[in-house]
Design a protein around this motif. Structure first.
Motif, PDB file in Angstrom:
ATOM      1  N   SER A 157     -34.904 -83.414 -24.718  1.00 26.83           N
ATOM      2  CA  SER A 157     -36.350 -83.281 -24.908  1.00 26.83           C
ATOM      3  C   SER A 157     -36.675 -82.188 -25.927  1.00 26.83           C
ATOM      4  O   SER A 157     -35.797 -81.442 -26.365  1.00 26.83           O
ATOM      5  N   GLN A 158     -37.942 -82.083 -26.260  1.00 27.28           N
ATOM      6  CA  GLN A 158     -38.402 -81.025 -27.163  1.00 27.28           C
ATOM      7  C   GLN A 158     -38.133 -79.649 -26.560  1.00 27.28           C
ATOM      8  O   GLN A 158     -37.771 -78.719 -27.273  1.00 27.28           O
ATOM      9  N   ARG A 161     -34.586 -78.837 -27.137  1.00 28.26           N
ATOM     10  CA  ARG A 161     -34.357 -78.434 -28.533  1.00 28.26           C
ATOM     11  C   ARG A 161     -34.798 -76.979 -28.745  1.00 28.26           C
ATOM     12  O   ARG A 161     -34.125 -76.214 -29.432  1.00 28.26           O
TER      13      ARG A 161
END
Length: 178
Positions: A157-158, A161
């Protein structure tokens, strides 16, 4: 918390060749000291028992990778006993840097070995070990879901990251090539 009750920790490992060189230097050197200590039948000659050096050598040796792609992070389970062994070896190296009656054998062994085989010295080994420890002891809560996704090979997922960016930044601040 009781130290014996500490859980084993999953650890993210970088994939750079410089990181692998540090881990290889430390692991090979610890293996040498463990072998030398085992031949003496004296648990104090090299400041620690041979088993401590061997456990640390094997765990740090497991950190080395041959796949140096930047996206190739790996996860290693670091048992508490192995983390304790690596820290004990660090303490022994720091003591050997200022040789006294207790550490003179370790200092002599490492000085000769490191100069002849690795073209470095005890200070260089200690610095490499400190970079290894920076990786092995990094505990960012935001990175835990990232580790889970990497182990389960699920979508990143973001938030994961962003956690990866935090991990890379922490490694760089500690001098770890990543």
């Amino acid at each position: 918390m009781n130290p014996a009750a500490r859980p084993d920790q999953p650890v993210l490992l970088p994939s750079s060749s410089a990181w692998s060189e540090d881990a290889r230097l430390v692991g090979d050197t610890f293996a040498l000291v463990g072998a030398a200590a085992a031949t003496t039948f004296d648990d104090t000659r090299f400041l620690l028992p041979p088993l401590t050096w061997t456990i640390a050598a094997e765990r740090v040796g497991d950190c080395v990778t041959t796949d140096h792609r930047p996206e190739n992070l790996r996860v290693l389970l670091l048992p508490t006993y192995a983390a304790d062994a690596v820290w004990a070896c660090h303490t022994a190296l720091v003591q050997a840097a200022e040789p006294d009656d207790d550490s003179e054998h370790l200092n002599a062994l490492l000085t000769d070995y490191l100069t002849a085989v690795h073209d470095t010295n005890l200070r260089g080994l200690t610095e490499a070990l400190e970079r290894v420890l920076a990786v092995l002891t990094l505990d960012l809560p935001a990175a835990r879901p990232l580790i889970t996704h990497l182990v389960l090979k699920t979508e990143v997922s973001q938030e994961d990251r962003a956690a990866l960016d935090d991990v890379l930044e922490a490694w760089r601040e500690a001098g770890v090539a990543c």
